[in-house]
Motif scaffolding. Structure first.
Motif, mmCIF file in Angstrom:
data_model
loop_
_atom_site.group_PDB
_atom_site.id
_atom_site.type_symbol
_atom_site.label_atom_id
_atom_site.label_comp_id
_atom_site.label_asym_id
_atom_site.label_seq_id
_atom_site.Cartn_x
_atom_site.Cartn_y
_atom_site.Cartn_z
ATOM 1 N N MET A 1 -11.973 -15.601 13.158
ATOM 2 C CA MET A 1 -11.095 -14.440 13.094
ATOM 3 C C MET A 1 -10.629 -14.237 11.650
ATOM 4 N N LYS A 2 -10.575 -13.002 11.247
ATOM 5 C CA LYS A 2 -10.163 -12.682 9.889
ATOM 6 C C LYS A 2 -8.644 -12.747 9.740
ATOM 7 N N LYS A 3 -8.194 -13.151 8.552
ATOM 8 C CA LYS A 3 -6.766 -13.146 8.249
ATOM 9 C C LYS A 3 -6.358 -11.708 7.969
ATOM 10 N N ARG A 4 -5.356 -11.251 8.679
ATOM 11 C CA ARG A 4 -4.868 -9.881 8.519
ATOM 12 C C ARG A 4 -3.810 -9.820 7.427
ATOM 13 N N ILE A 5 -3.976 -8.845 6.549
ATOM 14 C CA ILE A 5 -3.094 -8.702 5.400
ATOM 15 C C ILE A 5 -2.440 -7.330 5.394
ATOM 16 N N ILE A 6 -1.161 -7.324 5.034
ATOM 17 C CA ILE A 6 -0.417 -6.081 4.821
ATOM 18 C C ILE A 6 -0.339 -5.864 3.316
ATOM 19 N N LEU A 7 -0.592 -4.650 2.891
ATOM 20 C CA LEU A 7 -0.464 -4.301 1.475
ATOM 21 C C LEU A 7 0.711 -3.344 1.334
ATOM 22 N N PHE A 8 1.732 -3.773 0.605
ATOM 23 C CA PHE A 8 2.897 -2.942 0.338
ATOM 24 C C PHE A 8 2.695 -2.233 -0.992
ATOM 25 N N GLY A 9 2.641 -0.912 -0.952
ATOM 26 C CA GLY A 9 2.437 -0.110 -2.147
ATOM 27 C C GLY A 9 1.000 0.378 -2.214
ATOM 28 N N CYS A 10 0.821 1.674 -2.334
ATOM 29 C CA CYS A 10 -0.523 2.270 -2.327
ATOM 30 C C CYS A 10 -0.769 3.128 -3.557
ATOM 31 N N GLY A 11 -0.074 2.824 -4.636
ATOM 32 C CA GLY A 11 -0.265 3.563 -5.874
ATOM 33 C C GLY A 11 -1.517 3.106 -6.608
ATOM 34 N N GLY A 12 -1.630 3.520 -7.858
ATOM 35 C CA GLY A 12 -2.830 3.263 -8.650
ATOM 36 C C GLY A 12 -3.210 1.806 -8.769
ATOM 37 N N PHE A 13 -2.247 0.922 -8.986
ATOM 38 C CA PHE A 13 -2.562 -0.493 -9.157
ATOM 39 C C PHE A 13 -3.090 -1.115 -7.869
ATOM 40 N N ALA A 14 -2.686 -0.574 -6.726
ATOM 41 C CA ALA A 14 -3.154 -1.102 -5.433
ATOM 42 C C ALA A 14 -4.660 -0.931 -5.265
ATOM 43 N N ARG A 15 -5.237 0.030 -5.955
ATOM 44 C CA ARG A 15 -6.700 0.226 -5.872
ATOM 45 C C ARG A 15 -7.453 -1.016 -6.355
ATOM 46 N N ASN A 16 -6.924 -1.677 -7.377
ATOM 47 C CA ASN A 16 -7.538 -2.926 -7.840
ATOM 48 C C ASN A 16 -7.519 -3.975 -6.737
ATOM 49 N N HIS A 17 -6.401 -4.071 -6.059
ATOM 50 C CA HIS A 17 -6.275 -5.038 -4.968
ATOM 51 C C HIS A 17 -7.245 -4.709 -3.835
ATOM 52 N N ILE A 18 -7.312 -3.447 -3.455
ATOM 53 C CA ILE A 18 -8.208 -3.038 -2.371
ATOM 54 C C ILE A 18 -9.659 -3.328 -2.735
ATOM 55 N N ARG A 19 -10.027 -3.029 -3.951
ATOM 56 C CA ARG A 19 -11.397 -3.288 -4.390
ATOM 57 C C ARG A 19 -11.737 -4.777 -4.252
ATOM 58 N N GLU A 20 -10.842 -5.632 -4.701
ATOM 59 C CA GLU A 20 -11.103 -7.074 -4.634
ATOM 60 C C GLU A 20 -11.006 -7.612 -3.215
ATOM 61 N N LEU A 21 -10.035 -7.158 -2.458
ATOM 62 C CA LEU A 21 -9.882 -7.628 -1.080
ATOM 63 C C LEU A 21 -11.060 -7.219 -0.204
ATOM 64 N N SER A 22 -11.635 -6.066 -0.497
ATOM 65 C CA SER A 22 -12.760 -5.598 0.322
ATOM 66 C C SER A 22 -14.005 -6.462 0.119
ATOM 67 N N LYS A 23 -14.031 -7.255 -0.936
ATOM 68 C CA LYS A 23 -15.163 -8.141 -1.209
ATOM 69 C C LYS A 23 -15.034 -9.499 -0.523
ATOM 70 N N ARG A 24 -13.886 -9.798 0.029
ATOM 71 C CA ARG A 24 -13.609 -11.130 0.554
ATOM 72 C C ARG A 24 -13.937 -11.248 2.039
ATOM 73 N N ASP A 25 -14.715 -12.263 2.366
ATOM 74 C CA ASP A 25 -14.954 -12.579 3.774
ATOM 75 C C ASP A 25 -13.704 -13.247 4.329
ATOM 76 N N GLY A 26 -13.456 -13.046 5.587
ATOM 77 C CA GLY A 26 -12.334 -13.707 6.234
ATOM 78 C C GLY A 26 -10.998 -13.028 6.026
ATOM 79 N N ILE A 27 -11.003 -11.873 5.355
ATOM 80 C CA ILE A 27 -9.767 -11.135 5.094
ATOM 81 C C ILE A 27 -9.942 -9.697 5.554
ATOM 82 N N GLU A 28 -8.873 -9.169 6.148
ATOM 83 C CA GLU A 28 -8.880 -7.762 6.567
ATOM 84 C C GLU A 28 -7.526 -7.152 6.255
ATOM 85 N N VAL A 29 -7.517 -6.092 5.485
ATOM 86 C CA VAL A 29 -6.283 -5.358 5.245
ATOM 87 C C VAL A 29 -6.079 -4.470 6.474
ATOM 88 N N ASN A 30 -5.083 -4.825 7.292
ATOM 89 C CA ASN A 30 -4.896 -4.066 8.521
ATOM 90 C C ASN A 30 -3.716 -3.111 8.474
#
Length: 93
Positions: A1-30
């Protein structure tokens, strides 16, 4: 089962986080939390394009907490003045 993650803040800097998180197995931004509908949708669409998963969007910490949404971790990318309140609420859960 993937670890579910909450991301607080969806501005420009969050795009870097989304890009990197989307590459990780075992993680899901839910969940994405941001007062801007436009930012939440844009970031959710970007994540969904890369992973096929569409995160749920919430306007505020309070809205998220009242939803009963389950998660395993939180990443705070919102403005610094919101970090204490958000982190404190996450620790109390």
């Amino acid at each position: 089962m993937k670890k579910r993650i909450i991301l607080f803040g969806c501005g420009g800097f969050a795009r870097n986080h989304i890009r990197e998180l989307s590459k990780r197995d075992g993680i899901e931004v839910n969940c994405l939390v941001d007062p801007s509908d436009k930012n939440r949708k844009s970031l959710g669409d970007a994540y969904s394009e890369k992973t096929g998963v569409t995160p749920r969007g919430f306007r505020s910490l309070e809205e998220l907490l009242s939803s009963g949404q389950e998660f395993g971790a939180a990443i705070i990318v919102s403005p610094p003045k919101t970090h204490y309140e958000t982190a404190s609420a996450m620790i109390r859960l």
